[in-house]
Design an enzyme around this catalytic site. Sequence first.
Site, mmCIF file in Angstrom:
data_model
loop_
_atom_site.group_PDB
_atom_site.id
_atom_site.type_symbol
_atom_site.label_atom_id
_atom_site.label_comp_id
_atom_site.label_asym_id
_atom_site.label_seq_id
_atom_site.Cartn_x
_atom_site.Cartn_y
_atom_site.Cartn_z
ATOM 1 N N LYS A 113 0.822 -1.202 0.000
ATOM 2 C CA LYS A 113 0.000 0.000 0.000
ATOM 3 C C LYS A 113 0.859 1.255 0.000
ATOM 4 O O LYS A 113 1.871 1.328 0.706
ATOM 5 C CB LYS A 113 -0.901 0.026 1.240
ATOM 6 N N ARG A 158 -22.966 -2.748 -5.091
ATOM 7 C CA ARG A 158 -24.299 -2.645 -5.705
ATOM 8 C C ARG A 158 -24.412 -1.390 -6.554
ATOM 9 O O ARG A 158 -24.978 -1.408 -7.649
ATOM 10 C CB ARG A 158 -25.389 -2.628 -4.626
#
Lengths: 310, 206
Positions: free
Chosen positions: A97, A181
Amino acid sequence: MNDEQGFVNPSHDGNNNPEGSTFEVKVGLANMLKGGVIMDVTTADDAKIAEDAGSAAVMALERVPADIRKQGGVARTSTVERIESIMNAVTIPVMAKARIGHFVEAEILQALGADFVDESEVLTPADEEHHIAKNSFKVPFVCGARDLGEALRRIGEGAAMIRTKGEPGTGNIVEAVRHMRLIQSQMRFLTTLRDEELMTEAKNLRAPFDLVQMVARTGTLPVPNFAAGGIATPADAALMMRLGAESVFVGSGIFKSSDPGKTGRAIVRAVTHFQDPAELVKISRDLGDPMEGLEMASIADEERMQERGW
Amino acid sequence: MVNIVPGVLGLQGSFEHHAKSLKKLGFSPRLVIKPEHVEGLTHLIIPGGESTTMHKLLQDYGLIQPIVDAYESGSLHLFGTCAGAILLGRAGSNDPPPRFGFADVQVDRNAYGRQLDSFTETISLGELEQNFKCVFIRAPKMHHPSPLLKVLGTRGDEPILIEGDRVLLATFHPELTNDLSIHRHFLGLGLPLVTTGERAKIPNRG
């Protein structure tokens, strides 16, 4: 992900070695990680446990998100020694990261030989306005996104893989579900639009027009789309796969559980058998305790990692 | 022509890309993730991915023996790309994981280096395809192939595509390109390699 026409480079690769570090080669590695779990590790020992559990890659960082959340302070990229020891401990790809906008941390990770860089909201951002110009790097990048516009902005900058942001370090899947979603429904919506409606939608999404056109045509992102942020159980991993993730990152969920080896192995199996509830019963048995979870309402707005980056 | 029943090992890696290539050739490949899925297959592709991971999962899911049995019974053809080629070949010294070893060739993992050393190159594969775009991702290298194996493609003097008895190994990723000639070859669909209008001509599809 490539569409029917094969790989499409949505942006210009600024590198002078076009055969060696093209967008295609970067997305190629991302494709090899599909269906394979990527686990957060902080030490070489953890990396071995992750590899033995069947993870397809490990993510090196200084502290898992749950600890960053608890301890506070500035979270930076892991130390050179730590990353090297992890690279030496395993044969699977090692990701690491870097802080949002911290292109020098990313350059150091590239020079160190990391296989993938995660420009991550889990670390303290180094730049509140600009993300890293990822096209000019040879190393591939993965970035977090909460909606389609954010995903396409990152791909426009050169990201070779997208993951949901979720809310890291919570063991709470609700935000990853929301983000996946939304991205999926926004992509479906794009495929229903007429040509002349696409520019308006690009404006609404604040996304590069060429990428909006591409998604409207194919119905998918031009790069693999993974889930991350709050996955704690095999069922969480399977849920994200059912919602359209092509694989999952698991941060605190493995090494904050009571038995990381077992939990890791179970989540790997759940990603393979996500459509098979009978298998998921077997997989979910005898795992010990999952990590402790955090209710979203208990996290102040300014402590929400997903708000970092744009 | 014998019915072709193709499958793709779906544990991890580029299995969807292989499935897509097979679909373009008119087949409906079976995703192989459980031991019973191997039964009745004539062709199985082991995709690119991470060989360490894939081997662990093969073992974990009880898939090794069914594949060995099907291959040794003479009914199954195998095609491995990258990690798949590693698993089908044999190991060099001190190089786990264990392999199937169906092809008598040493396959060394990550032989070009890490991801920064990945690349693409257009290479002639002789009669198979004059200009094949080969994508090498953390690719292995094949050494000392048995004289019984047929080398179908080389990069410099290094073999990159090798064929043996019901086994085909590529160190690169034909599934990441639109060129179907290697998949056609694996399925025994033969020459000439017509690139358009071929779907209607394939007899007895699985």
